[in-house]
Design a protein around this motif. Structure first.
Motif, PDB file in Angstrom:
ATOM      1  N   TYR A  58      11.172   3.101   5.787  1.00  0.00           N
ATOM      2  CA  TYR A  58      10.152   3.550   5.140  1.00  0.00           C
ATOM      3  C   TYR A  58       9.306   2.447   4.362  1.00  0.00           C
ATOM      4  O   TYR A  58       8.052   2.498   4.177  1.00  0.00           O
ATOM      5  CB  TYR A  58      10.470   4.929   4.224  1.00  0.00           C
ATOM      6  N   SER A  61       7.386   0.866   6.659  1.00  0.00           N
ATOM      7  CA  SER A  61       6.227   1.442   7.247  1.00  0.00           C
ATOM      8  C   SER A  61       4.985   1.494   6.307  1.00  0.00           C
ATOM      9  O   SER A  61       3.764   1.316   6.452  1.00  0.00           O
ATOM     10  CB  SER A  61       6.242   3.178   7.469  1.00  0.00           C
ATOM     11  N   TRP A  62       5.325   1.898   5.019  1.00  0.00           N
ATOM     12  CA  TRP A  62       4.220   1.549   3.798  1.00  0.00           C
ATOM     13  C   TRP A  62       3.848   0.245   3.817  1.00  0.00           C
ATOM     14  O   TRP A  62       2.373  -0.009   3.665  1.00  0.00           O
ATOM     15  CB  TRP A  62       4.905   2.117   2.406  1.00  0.00           C
ATOM     16  N   PHE A  65       1.153  -0.037   6.517  1.00  0.00           N
ATOM     17  CA  PHE A  65       0.136   0.590   6.357  1.00  0.00           C
ATOM     18  C   PHE A  65      -0.964  -0.097   5.230  1.00  0.00           C
ATOM     19  O   PHE A  65      -2.051  -0.232   5.247  1.00  0.00           O
ATOM     20  CB  PHE A  65       0.572   1.954   5.912  1.00  0.00           C
ATOM     21  N   SER A 222       5.146   5.925  12.464  1.00  0.00           N
ATOM     22  CA  SER A 222       5.174   6.397  11.116  1.00  0.00           C
ATOM     23  C   SER A 222       3.669   7.138  10.993  1.00  0.00           C
ATOM     24  O   SER A 222       2.864   6.734  11.781  1.00  0.00           O
ATOM     25  CB  SER A 222       5.181   5.539   9.999  1.00  0.00           C
ATOM     26  N   SER A 223       3.461   7.983  10.276  1.00  0.00           N
ATOM     27  CA  SER A 223       2.057   8.676  10.019  1.00  0.00           C
ATOM     28  C   SER A 223       1.837   9.006   8.677  1.00  0.00           C
ATOM     29  O   SER A 223       2.560   9.184   7.958  1.00  0.00           O
ATOM     30  CB  SER A 223       2.338   9.918  11.027  1.00  0.00           C
ATOM     31  N   PHE A 224       0.430   9.074   8.470  1.00  0.00           N
ATOM     32  CA  PHE A 224      -0.185   9.357   7.202  1.00  0.00           C
ATOM     33  C   PHE A 224      -1.107  10.342   7.136  1.00  0.00           C
ATOM     34  O   PHE A 224      -1.741  10.518   8.322  1.00  0.00           O
ATOM     35  CB  PHE A 224      -0.535   8.013   6.527  1.00  0.00           C
ATOM     36  N   LEU A 299      11.563   9.080   2.007  1.00  0.00           N
ATOM     37  CA  LEU A 299      10.498   9.336   2.012  1.00  0.00           C
ATOM     38  C   LEU A 299       9.585   9.709   0.809  1.00  0.00           C
ATOM     39  O   LEU A 299       8.609   9.211   0.504  1.00  0.00           O
ATOM     40  CB  LEU A 299       9.961  10.490   3.123  1.00  0.00           C
ATOM     41  N   ASN A 303       6.668   7.657  -1.622  1.00  0.00           N
ATOM     42  CA  ASN A 303       5.554   8.600  -1.995  1.00  0.00           C
ATOM     43  C   ASN A 303       5.015   8.473  -3.395  1.00  0.00           C
ATOM     44  O   ASN A 303       3.872   8.103  -3.658  1.00  0.00           O
ATOM     45  CB  ASN A 303       5.479   9.786  -1.225  1.00  0.00           C
ATOM     46  N   LYS A 326      -0.751  10.346   1.868  1.00  0.00           N
ATOM     47  CA  LYS A 326       0.616  10.224   1.814  1.00  0.00           C
ATOM     48  C   LYS A 326       1.398   9.747   3.305  1.00  0.00           C
ATOM     49  O   LYS A 326       0.680  10.208   4.195  1.00  0.00           O
ATOM     50  CB  LYS A 326       1.160  11.656   1.297  1.00  0.00           C
ATOM     51  N   ASN A 327       2.595   9.151   3.137  1.00  0.00           N
ATOM     52  CA  ASN A 327       3.163   9.026   4.528  1.00  0.00           C
ATOM     53  C   ASN A 327       4.051  10.365   4.618  1.00  0.00           C
ATOM     54  O   ASN A 327       4.541  11.098   3.814  1.00  0.00           O
ATOM     55  CB  ASN A 327       4.442   8.125   3.973  1.00  0.00           C
ATOM     56  N   ALA A 330       8.415   9.092   9.475  1.00  0.00           N
ATOM     57  CA  ALA A 330       8.620   8.246  10.376  1.00  0.00           C
ATOM     58  C   ALA A 330       9.907   8.572  11.568  1.00  0.00           C
ATOM     59  O   ALA A 330      10.717   9.310  11.097  1.00  0.00           O
ATOM     60  CB  ALA A 330       8.871   6.880   9.614  1.00  0.00           C
TER      61      ALA A 330
END
Length: 473
Positions: A58, A61-62, A65, A222-224, A299, A303, A326-327, A330
């Motif tokens: 995570y 991922s952040w 992003f 990962s998705s936001f 997660l 966040n 926000k995430n 993932a």
């Protein structure tokens, strides 16, 4: 209307809070750094490498992003919008890797009907065959796909079993902003979407990010989402919130509404009946899912912290707007020496980690509760990222294809290669006995000839076959 017990419990201890808070790193088991925002420098590999746990994925991922959405010095664009680094996917048949943009790059299902061009299947609502969603203002949602330019070197990539570290794919969802929206809460883009002179203002509402590393060629997915996209299903506490895709009437009386359906749009129209959308599985998980506690803590820890850092920025800071995102989860695999689906095992998902039910509400609206085949639901995890982007360690059918049967990247063969491979040339490759043989022989034959388009044939039985190479000159 009820509040899910586990959601209520998490709210009670502040895990789902998105307001600016004071805290110390000691309050979190998974920590963020303010420097990710002020001086983005995302790592090439998941921190701690093979010893990484949920937190490290995570954090990775952040960091990526925030780096991709950070401003380009001296320009009014963000890093992911730099065309020379992240080309935008054009309509099918166009070469998205050249320096020209010759076709549409914002896609909605109606484009295929209205403008007569072919929409890449990789854009739009996942797996719906051209269906669309509409926000509460009755406007259709548009999609954009980008990828890192290294993917344009098709021949070199095909010669390897996996995509190289740094391979990146980005998918973005946009909504039309109206006077009812607070534009300050959205990352904005101007575009002409109606054919009438003058641009409309679009707001970013969803951001998919998939990135391969050397240790994780399956990609970290990962998705936001924008925090005002949709209410949680069966959560009556949210009925005082204005949502882009959930009406107050359907929150108050959910039994009267049909949720999470995409529809075929009316030809030539960019408006339609609002799609009622709710978030089926916040964070892409439910209690009882594998490693639920580890995943939810990592997660939500990040966040909360990142939202607080972003909320401290001045309103005119270009990164400030991301406090409204926000995430949502993932996904990755635990052991990359095995596939994402383990055939013949009691639990085919045992090698997957993260948000096992991960689905973006504005990109995978209809798949939040699993993939349905011939009326039979294939299981709660069947439509997460690996449900469509399967990673394999099969020694013959590689992840880089073509004819691989395992589509880690949907756009690589069907769009990137196709756009560069309009006039292939047959090149002698010695004897090829089967498609399995061709996988390695043709990939090697065409490695320095623009890549292999997937076709081959035998010209002299037992002696000579040819591979269709994209640039044999």
């Amino acid at each position: 209307m009820r509040i899910r017990p586990f959601i209520k419990a998490l709210c009670a201890i502040g895990i789902f809070s998105t307001s600016s808070v004071s805290f110390s790193a000691d309050n979190f088991s998974c920590t963020a750094q303010k420097s990710w925002i002020t001086s983005p420098n995302a790592p090439a590999e998941v921190p701690k490498g093979k010893d990484a746990d949920f937190c490290e994925f995570y954090q990775f991922s952040w960091q990526w992003f925030l780096q991709l959405v950070s401003p380009v010095k001296g320009q009014d664009i963000r890093q992911f919008q730099v065309q020379k680094n992240y080309p935008v996917l054009e309509a099918t048949g166009q070469n998205s890797c050249d320096q020209q943009i010759n076709g549409p790059v914002l896609f909605a299902a109606l484009n295929k009907i209205k403008n007569g061009f072919d929409i890449p299947e990789r854009t739009g609502q996942a797996g719906t065959g051209g269906e669309a969603i509409f926000d509460q203002a009755k406007n259709i949602v548009f999609y954009e796909v980008r990828f890192d330019r290294n993917m344009c070197n098709v021949g070199k990539i095909q010669a390897k079993p996996n995509f190289p570290g740094g391979t990146t794919e980005i998918k973005i969802a946009w909504k039309v902003l109206t006077s009812a929206d607070d534009a300050n809460r959205y990352f904005l883009m101007k575009a002409n979407i109606d054919g009438v002179p003058g641009d409309e203002t679009l707001g970013l509402i969803g951001f998919h990010l998939a990135m391969a590393t050397e240790l994780h060629p399956e990609m970290v997915w990962s998705s936001f989402e924008h925090i005002n996209n949709s209410a949680e299903c069966n959560n009556g506490s949210e009925n005082d919130q204005r949502w882009s895709f959930t009406s107050k009437a359907c929150i108050d009386k959910p039994e009267t509404c049909q949720f999470n359906d995409a529809v075929e749009p009316t030809p030539g129209k960019i408006t339609g009946t609002p799609t009622e959308i709710c978030t089926s599985h916040p964070g892409g998980m439910e209690p009882g899912d594998p490693h639920f506690d580890k995943n939810s803590v990592a997660l939500n820890d990040l966040n909360i912290q990142i939202n607080a850092f972003l909320s401290e920025l001045k309103q005119n800071d270009p990164m400030s707007v991301w406090k409204n995102y926000k995430n949502i989860g993932a996904l990755w695999v635990s052991d990359t020496s095995k596939g994402s689906f383990l055939s013949g095992t009691p639990d085919p998902y045992s090698n997957q980690r993260g948000s096992m039910r991960l689905a973006n509400t504005v990109m995978e609206t209809t798949f939040q509760d699993g993939f349905v085949n011939k009326g039979v639901n294939q299981g709660p995890y069947s439509s997460n990222c690996f449900g469509c982007h399967e990673y394999t360690v099969d020694p013959v059918y590689r992840n880089t294809g073509p004819h691989n049967r395992f589509d880690v990247s949907h756009i690589f063969i069907n769009d990137i290669l196709a756009g560069q491979c309009k006039n292939p040339t047959d090149v002698n490759a010695g004897p090829i006995g089967s498609d399995a043989d061709a996988q390695s022989i043709c990939a090697k034959t065409c490695e320095n000839k623009g890549g292999w388009n997937g076709n081959w044939k035998t010209t002299t039985p037992g002696t000579q076959s040819v591979c269709a190479c994209c640039n044999a000159k």
